[in-house]
Write an enzyme that holds these catalytic residues in place. Structure first.
Site, PDB file in Angstrom:
ATOM      1  N   SER A 145      25.368  20.274  62.844  1.00 27.96           N
ATOM      2  CA  SER A 145      24.696  20.925  61.705  1.00 27.96           C
ATOM      3  C   SER A 145      23.184  20.951  61.814  1.00 27.96           C
ATOM      4  O   SER A 145      22.533  21.625  61.012  1.00 27.96           O
ATOM      5  CB  SER A 145      25.095  20.255  60.400  1.00 27.96           C
ATOM      6  OG  SER A 145      26.389  20.649  60.061  1.00 27.96           O
ATOM      7  N   LYS A 161      21.797  24.314  61.954  1.00 25.81           N
ATOM      8  CA  LYS A 161      21.637  25.136  60.738  1.00 25.81           C
ATOM      9  C   LYS A 161      20.171  25.290  60.339  1.00 25.81           C
ATOM     10  O   LYS A 161      19.792  26.238  59.660  1.00 25.81           O
ATOM     11  CB  LYS A 161      22.459  24.528  59.593  1.00 25.81           C
ATOM     12  CG  LYS A 161      23.960  24.530  59.900  1.00 25.81           C
ATOM     13  CD  LYS A 161      24.764  23.762  58.874  1.00 25.81           C
ATOM     14  CE  LYS A 161      26.232  23.697  59.271  1.00 25.81           C
ATOM     15  NZ  LYS A 161      27.006  22.833  58.364  1.00 25.81           N
ATOM     16  N   TYR A 164      29.184  30.752  64.329  1.00 30.16           N
ATOM     17  CA  TYR A 164      29.017  29.450  63.664  1.00 30.16           C
ATOM     18  C   TYR A 164      29.466  28.308  64.583  1.00 30.16           C
ATOM     19  O   TYR A 164      28.734  27.328  64.773  1.00 30.16           O
ATOM     20  CB  TYR A 164      29.808  29.447  62.344  1.00 30.16           C
ATOM     21  CG  TYR A 164      29.799  28.099  61.675  1.00 30.16           C
ATOM     22  CD1 TYR A 164      28.685  27.671  60.952  1.00 30.16           C
ATOM     23  CD2 TYR A 164      30.880  27.230  61.782  1.00 30.16           C
ATOM     24  CE1 TYR A 164      28.659  26.412  60.358  1.00 30.16           C
ATOM     25  CE2 TYR A 164      30.863  25.982  61.194  1.00 30.16           C
ATOM     26  CZ  TYR A 164      29.746  25.576  60.476  1.00 30.16           C
ATOM     27  OH  TYR A 164      29.711  24.326  59.908  1.00 30.16           O
ATOM     28  N   TYR A 218      23.518  16.681  52.785  1.00 26.10           N
ATOM     29  CA  TYR A 218      24.676  16.893  51.912  1.00 26.10           C
ATOM     30  C   TYR A 218      24.630  16.003  50.669  1.00 26.10           C
ATOM     31  O   TYR A 218      23.581  15.872  50.060  1.00 26.10           O
ATOM     32  CB  TYR A 218      25.980  16.708  52.706  1.00 26.10           C
ATOM     33  CG  TYR A 218      25.905  17.384  54.038  1.00 26.10           C
ATOM     34  CD1 TYR A 218      25.818  18.767  54.118  1.00 26.10           C
ATOM     35  CD2 TYR A 218      25.832  16.660  55.219  1.00 26.10           C
ATOM     36  CE1 TYR A 218      25.707  19.412  55.329  1.00 26.10           C
ATOM     37  CE2 TYR A 218      25.726  17.293  56.439  1.00 26.10           C
ATOM     38  CZ  TYR A 218      25.662  18.665  56.484  1.00 26.10           C
ATOM     39  OH  TYR A 218      25.541  19.284  57.679  1.00 26.10           O
ATOM     40  N   VAL A 260      27.145  16.071  62.475  1.00 26.20           N
ATOM     41  CA  VAL A 260      28.230  15.117  62.742  1.00 26.20           C
ATOM     42  C   VAL A 260      28.313  14.699  64.218  1.00 26.20           C
ATOM     43  O   VAL A 260      29.135  13.868  64.566  1.00 26.20           O
ATOM     44  CB  VAL A 260      29.615  15.620  62.254  1.00 26.20           C
ATOM     45  CG1 VAL A 260      29.668  15.712  60.740  1.00 26.20           C
ATOM     46  CG2 VAL A 260      29.996  16.939  62.904  1.00 26.20           C
TER      47      VAL A 260
HETATM   48  N1  GLN Z   1      30.608  22.030  63.106  1.00 26.45           N
HETATM   49  C1  GLN Z   1      30.752  21.092  62.036  1.00 26.45           C
HETATM   50  C2  GLN Z   1      31.696  21.626  61.001  1.00 26.45           C
HETATM   51  O1  GLN Z   1      31.713  22.781  60.801  1.00 26.45           O
HETATM   52  C3  GLN Z   1      29.395  20.832  61.443  1.00 26.45           C
HETATM   53  C4  GLN Z   1      29.425  19.806  60.345  1.00 26.45           C
HETATM   54  C5  GLN Z   1      28.228  18.900  60.324  1.00 26.45           C
HETATM   55  O2  GLN Z   1      27.581  18.634  61.336  1.00 26.45           O
HETATM   56  N2  GLN Z   1      27.981  18.338  59.173  1.00 26.45           N
HETATM   57  O3  GLN Z   1      32.442  20.918  60.365  1.00 26.45           O
END
Ligand code: GLN
Length: 303
Positions: free
Chosen positions: A64, A67, A187, A239, A257
């Site tokens: 993430s 992003k 994505y 988050y 993650v």
């Molecule tokens: N690729 C992971 C997902 O879509 C990204 C989630 C994350 O890093 N918080 O679940």
């Protein structure tokens, strides 16, 4: 300030805890295999000084954290119109949650939860070859060629049922323009980019330099836009733990993650920590501790 001794001390302090607590993300099979006992930290100041320690040059799945950079592309290309289909409020929910989307008519709370990042991916896919553009932006920002980990991307595509649900749900509200499969392919690929702490500390450099490219001096975002990305990182970048991050660390942060966390000290430096074992909300457990130690030792904070 001499940062190298600070980073060396953080690595020495945390080394006994490596692999002791937290869990590597196991819902993406290719990430479940990453050895937990790794830790790296790297920073780059606005003036271009660098310091790094531990496994700071080992590439990992940025997940993430990507992003941050797709949002940057979206803001740069679309300006205010990006916000027609994406909010700017913390979700207070897990990153892959579906619950708010129905009540809020398919408009994700912010660009950092999965639904929001999928909505950004859709806008980017409409504009250009989005997979090539994100690689080119990141390669330029960090000064090294950056690539996807195709095994991780395939692993996510094979198991990303929730992300497919989010994308389809938004499509049902007319909020996704492109083919859902094409949007998810973008994505999953941007989440599967591999970079090291040092590369990410460099790549995020424009966020502590009012939007200016760390090497070329080009304006990546306007000063105002760069501030806004930092504001979103602080309020939404981790988050439903964003409040806890602000309380314990006091810096805009974006986690993934894969165990990486990028943090910005505006007008000073950008840093990245990485350790694969996560706490329950999906951020690196030792990464959080490292950032806490860093801000305590240096006194750097936005507050
Ligand atoms: N690729 C992971 C997902 O879509 C990204 C989630 C994350 O890093 N918080 O679940």
């Amino acid at each position: 300030m001499q940062f190298q001794p600070v980073l060396d001390e953080i690595v020495a302090t945390l080394r006994p805890e490596l692999g002791q607590a937290g869990h590597v993300a196991n819902y993406i099979p290719a990430l479940a295999r990453v050895p937990a006992g790794q830790f790296g930290i790297a920073l780059r100041t606005c003036d271009g000084d660098e310091a790094h320690a531990g496994d700071s040059t080992t590439p990992f799945s940025i997940q993430s954290i990507s992003k941050l950079f797709t949002l940057t592309l979206g803001m740069r290309e679309l300006g205010e119109t990006l916000w027609e289909r994406i909010g700017r409020e913390p979700s207070g929910n897990p990153f892959n949650s579906l619950v708010q989307l129905e009540a809020e008519h398919g408009i994700p709370r912010n660009p950092f939860i999965n639904a929001g990042a999928i909505a950004v991916a859709d806008r980017l896919v409409s504009l250009f070859d989005a997979k090539a553009e994100i690689l080119s932006l990141l390669s330029s920002l960090c000064g090294d060629p950056v690539d996807f980990d195709e095994e991780v991307a395939a692993s996510e595509a094979a198991t990303g049922f929730r992300n497919a649900a989010l994308a389809n749900f938004m499509k049902s509200f007319g909020r996704i323009d492109n083919d859902v499969g094409t949007v998810l392919d973008m994505y999953f690929h941007h989440c599967a980019i591999r970079m090291s702490c040092l590369q990410l500390a460099r790549a995020a450099g424009f966020l502590c330099r009012d939007g200016v490219h760390p090497y070329t001096g080009a304006q990546i975002l306007s000063e105002r836009q760069a501030r806004r990305v930092n504001a979103l990182m602080l309020t939404c970048g981790t988050y439903d733990a964003a409040g806890e991050f602000a309380f314990r660390i006091g810096l805009p942060c974006k986690s993934g993650v894969g165990g990486g966390i990028v943090a910005v000290v505006p007008d000073h430096l950008t840093l990245c920590v990485w350790s694969p074992a996560l706490e329950p909300s999906g951020s690196s457990l030792l990464g959080i501790k490292a950032l806490e130690l860093f801000t305590a030792k240096t006194g750097l904070s936005i507050f």
